[in-house]
Design a protein around this motif. Structure first.
Motif, PDB file in Angstrom:
ATOM      1  N   LYS A 143     105.802  40.070  38.913  1.00 19.88           N
ATOM      2  CA  LYS A 143     106.234  39.544  37.622  1.00 19.88           C
ATOM      3  C   LYS A 143     105.271  39.953  36.516  1.00 19.88           C
ATOM      4  O   LYS A 143     104.045  39.872  36.669  1.00 19.88           O
ATOM      5  N   LEU A 144     105.823  40.379  35.392  1.00 24.80           N
ATOM      6  CA  LEU A 144     105.032  40.799  34.244  1.00 24.80           C
ATOM      7  C   LEU A 144     104.060  39.717  33.808  1.00 24.80           C
ATOM      8  O   LEU A 144     102.897  39.981  33.486  1.00 24.80           O
ATOM      9  N   GLY A 145     104.514  38.469  33.791  1.00 26.76           N
ATOM     10  CA  GLY A 145     103.693  37.381  33.275  1.00 26.76           C
ATOM     11  C   GLY A 145     102.498  37.017  34.124  1.00 26.76           C
ATOM     12  O   GLY A 145     101.675  36.195  33.698  1.00 26.76           O
ATOM     13  N   LEU A 146     102.360  37.610  35.305  1.00 26.72           N
ATOM     14  CA  LEU A 146     101.193  37.328  36.136  1.00 26.72           C
ATOM     15  C   LEU A 146      99.985  38.177  35.754  1.00 26.72           C
ATOM     16  O   LEU A 146      98.903  37.989  36.322  1.00 26.72           O
ATOM     17  N   HIS A 147     100.129  39.094  34.790  1.00 26.39           N
ATOM     18  CA  HIS A 147      99.096  40.104  34.578  1.00 26.39           C
ATOM     19  C   HIS A 147      98.560  40.180  33.152  1.00 26.39           C
ATOM     20  O   HIS A 147      97.725  41.045  32.878  1.00 26.39           O
ATOM     21  N   THR A 148      98.992  39.337  32.247  1.00 29.58           N
ATOM     22  CA  THR A 148      98.524  39.464  30.870  1.00 29.58           C
ATOM     23  C   THR A 148      98.312  38.096  30.240  1.00 29.58           C
ATOM     24  O   THR A 148      98.853  37.086  30.695  1.00 29.58           O
ATOM     25  N   GLY A 201      94.409  41.425  30.152  1.00 28.47           N
ATOM     26  CA  GLY A 201      95.667  42.075  30.480  1.00 28.47           C
ATOM     27  C   GLY A 201      96.192  42.867  29.305  1.00 28.47           C
ATOM     28  O   GLY A 201      97.334  42.670  28.855  1.00 28.47           O
ATOM     29  N   THR A 202      95.370  43.775  28.774  1.00 24.82           N
ATOM     30  CA  THR A 202      95.762  44.573  27.614  1.00 24.82           C
ATOM     31  C   THR A 202      97.109  45.249  27.856  1.00 24.82           C
ATOM     32  O   THR A 202      97.364  45.790  28.922  1.00 24.82           O
ATOM     33  N   LEU A 203      97.961  45.206  26.835  1.00 23.88           N
ATOM     34  CA  LEU A 203      99.269  45.834  26.897  1.00 23.88           C
ATOM     35  C   LEU A 203      99.258  47.136  26.114  1.00 23.88           C
ATOM     36  O   LEU A 203      98.662  47.209  25.039  1.00 23.88           O
ATOM     37  N   VAL A 204      99.935  48.152  26.638  1.00 24.98           N
ATOM     38  CA  VAL A 204     100.031  49.460  25.997  1.00 24.98           C
ATOM     39  C   VAL A 204     101.492  49.859  25.999  1.00 24.98           C
ATOM     40  O   VAL A 204     102.123  49.870  27.063  1.00 24.98           O
ATOM     41  N   GLY A 205     102.043  50.188  24.819  1.00 27.68           N
ATOM     42  CA  GLY A 205     103.438  50.596  24.850  1.00 27.68           C
ATOM     43  C   GLY A 205     104.031  50.877  23.501  1.00 27.68           C
ATOM     44  O   GLY A 205     103.363  50.863  22.466  1.00 27.68           O
ATOM     45  N   ASP A 206     105.347  51.136  23.539  1.00 25.01           N
ATOM     46  CA  ASP A 206     106.140  51.377  22.347  1.00 25.01           C
ATOM     47  C   ASP A 206     107.456  50.633  22.511  1.00 25.01           C
ATOM     48  O   ASP A 206     107.542  49.686  23.292  1.00 25.01           O
ATOM     49  N   GLU A 207     108.501  51.077  21.803  1.00 25.16           N
ATOM     50  CA  GLU A 207     109.780  50.378  21.903  1.00 25.16           C
ATOM     51  C   GLU A 207     110.407  50.500  23.287  1.00 25.16           C
ATOM     52  O   GLU A 207     111.139  49.621  23.725  1.00 25.16           O
ATOM     53  N   ALA A 208     110.139  51.613  23.973  1.00 26.72           N
ATOM     54  CA  ALA A 208     110.836  51.897  25.221  1.00 26.72           C
ATOM     55  C   ALA A 208     110.029  51.650  26.472  1.00 26.72           C
ATOM     56  O   ALA A 208     110.598  51.520  27.559  1.00 26.72           O
ATOM     57  N   ASP A 209     108.731  51.577  26.366  1.00 22.85           N
ATOM     58  CA  ASP A 209     107.884  51.588  27.552  1.00 22.85           C
ATOM     59  C   ASP A 209     106.725  50.615  27.368  1.00 22.85           C
ATOM     60  O   ASP A 209     106.190  50.491  26.260  1.00 22.85           O
ATOM     61  N   LEU A 210     106.336  49.957  28.447  1.00 21.23           N
ATOM     62  CA  LEU A 210     105.228  49.007  28.387  1.00 21.23           C
ATOM     63  C   LEU A 210     104.406  49.123  29.660  1.00 21.23           C
ATOM     64  O   LEU A 210     104.944  49.248  30.758  1.00 21.23           O
ATOM     65  N   ALA A 211     103.089  49.096  29.496  1.00 22.73           N
ATOM     66  CA  ALA A 211     102.177  49.124  30.635  1.00 22.73           C
ATOM     67  C   ALA A 211     101.136  48.038  30.464  1.00 22.73           C
ATOM     68  O   ALA A 211     100.844  47.604  29.344  1.00 22.73           O
ATOM     69  N   VAL A 212     100.578  47.584  31.596  1.00 24.89           N
ATOM     70  CA  VAL A 212      99.582  46.516  31.602  1.00 24.89           C
ATOM     71  C   VAL A 212      98.323  47.039  32.279  1.00 24.89           C
ATOM     72  O   VAL A 212      98.394  47.641  33.358  1.00 24.89           O
TER      73      VAL A 212
END
Length: 506
Positions: free
Chosen positions: A187-192, A408-419
């Motif tokens: 789950k995304l919410g476990l990492h940021t 949990g820094t987030l990196v991304g744009d409108e189409a893509d997201l990374a943690v």
């Protein structure tokens, strides 16, 4: 995005995977038993000496997991205190079958009361699961407070209760787990965000489900790893400094020179062929003393910038820029130069103050939550409440690649997201953002001239920055870690050898 990275999903996507698995022929209660058994195995591995458990159950399938785990523990000889926040007789479906299973092995659920003692050596949190959307209500809030106050180790089943599975936000209050076992897909919410202080050790238990086979369920984000970075392949033996880019750092208004000096030095350590620093004249001597390899230019205003801008392949703008006339002029000159930009610090604040801000694709912007809030016209609390949503909103409004800093820094744009899962609390010190902007600027100068690679560069720079901090902390501790310490470690990581630096970063 590299498919080798771990995909992260939103809660509803994982529930859909659960539904599809059951529809494919696996009985729902059997799947619940698999989940509870896997969680119990993880508990025994993590706490092999424990023989007493307190299992705290709420409602729904998360509670069902808890009741089954309690039954398995009794069959394995554990002394189990089973605490119920909801009347067990009110549970239906698979959760009701789980209650019956617990009763068949002799367990008698105790109704929760605020004055009861938690008796186990380990607490199992099976209160709320991933379906929570609003703030935690009573009596669950009191139970969460009691679990945290017990100071006992905690196994969270699927997710620490009170944590948002989609954003990592604490919904009023949340269990502080020692170990979290999450099921089927991550789950995304476990990492940021706040999640990193609540999840503890993290284990993904897929229960035999391969989320990648469901191509219509696109991952919400990807978890960055420490695999060798293809951008940082060995250089040609005949290369020269002109092959590796010219970075211009614009910053250091009168009286604010340190940030720009730091960004420039780190950029030089990360391999930019040439680094120029345009700063207030009073900072020139300090730059020459600190790093004579940086070509420093003392400028009284943007009129002196033309030749520097023409020769640059990329620009970092913002460290120590200030928001006065000097900084305003440099900011406007950077925007007009038509070169790839890394935008940080005061440049972000100047961008937020523009009546008609530009939207462009050739920049990387690196706000902390307060700066992101100013750019979005909201509060930093709202940004932290939905960090993935904030990144998407920033990208829609301004274009480009976004680095939302913090745990949990987030990196991304409108189409893509990374943690980014790397980094440590020692990074909570002045200048860390300036070091990051220098690293990103160096990578853009070296690799960003071909276009279409800023997303890869942003992810690479964030991982380098965080892993360098982890290496520095491993050598000398987190407390007292300085941004300037990162340069030498980042250089090591940017030059991988056969003796794999990945292992030393863990």
């Amino acid at each position: 995005m590299q498919q080798a990275l771990r995909p992260l999903y939103r809660a509803e996507q994982v529930r859909e995977l659960d539904r599809r698995t059951i529809a494919a022929g696996i009985d729902g209660f059997s799947l619940m038993q698999q989940a509870a058994s896997a969680a119990f195995d993880a508990l025994r591995q993590r706490w092999p000496q424990a023989r007493r458990l307190s299992v705290v159950c709420g409602a729904g399938n998360n509670a069902g997991d808890g009741y089954v785990l309690a039954a398995l523990a009794v069959c394995d000889g554990f002394d189990v205190q089973l605490i119920a926040l909801r009347d067990p007789d009110s549970l239906e479906g698979d959760a009701g079958r789980a209650v019956a299973m617990a009763r068949r092995v002799g367990l008698k659920p105790q109704a929760w009361s605020a004055d009861m003692s938690i008796m186990g050596e380990v607490v199992v949190d099976a209160l709320l699961g991933t379906g929570l959307s609003g703030e935690v209500r009573e009596p669950f809030a009191a139970a969460i407070a009691a679990i945290n106050a017990s100071e006992l180790p905690v196994l969270a089943v699927d997710i620490p209760s009170g944590l948002s599975a989609d954003s990592g936000a604490v919904l009023g209050c949340a269990v502080e787990a020692t170990l979290t076992t999450t099921f089927i897909a991550d789950k995304l919410g476990l990492h940021t965000g706040a999640a990193v202080a609540h999840v503890g050790e993290h284990r993904l238990l897929t229960l035999g489900v391969d989320a990648a086979q469901h191509g219509d369920l696109a991952a919400a984000a990807w978890l960055l790893d420490d695999a060798p970075d293809p951008l940082l392949a060995p250089r040609r033996r005949d290369s020269h400094k002109g092959d590796h880019g010219h970075l211009l750092v614009l910053g250091g208004a009168p009286g604010f020179g340190g940030a720009a000096l730091l960004a420039s030095e780190v950029a030089a350590r990360l391999g930019a062929g040439r680094v120029s620093l345009a700063t207030a004249p009073e900072h020139v001597t300090a730059s020459l003393v600190r790093c004579p390899e940086v070509m420093v230019h003392g400028l009284r205003g943007p009129a002196d910038l033309a030749s520097l801008l023409d020769g640059a392949d990329a620009i970092v703008v913002g460290p120590g820029l200030g928001q006065g006339a000097w900084g305003q002029g440099m900011w406007q000159a950077a925007l007009a130069a038509g070169k790839p930009l890394v935008v940080d610090a005061d440049a972000l604040n100047l961008l937020a103050g523009m009546a008609s801000p530009p939207r462009r694709d050739d920049w990387i912007l690196t706000p902390h939550p307060g700066e992101a809030a100013r750019l979005l016209g909201c509060s930093s609390r709202e940004v932290q409440h939905d960090r993935p949503g904030a990144v998407a909103a920033l990208a829609r409004r301004y274009g480009g690649q976004w680095v939302l800093k913090g745990a949990g820094t987030l990196v991304g744009d409108e189409a893509d997201l990374a943690v980014c899962s790397f980094g440590n609390p020692g990074m909570a010190s002045g200048g860390m953002g300036d070091a990051l902007s220098g690293m990103l600027g160096a990578l853009v100068a070296q690799f960003g001239r071909g276009g279409g690679v800023l997303g890869k560069i942003a992810r690479s720079g964030v991982v380098l920055h965080a892993r360098a901090a982890d290496l520095a902390a491993a050598d000398a501790g987190e407390r007292g870690l300085l941004a300037g310490d990162l340069a030498s470690y980042a250089r090591r990581l940017a030059n991988p050898r056969t003796s794999d630096v990945r292992d030393t970063a863990r």
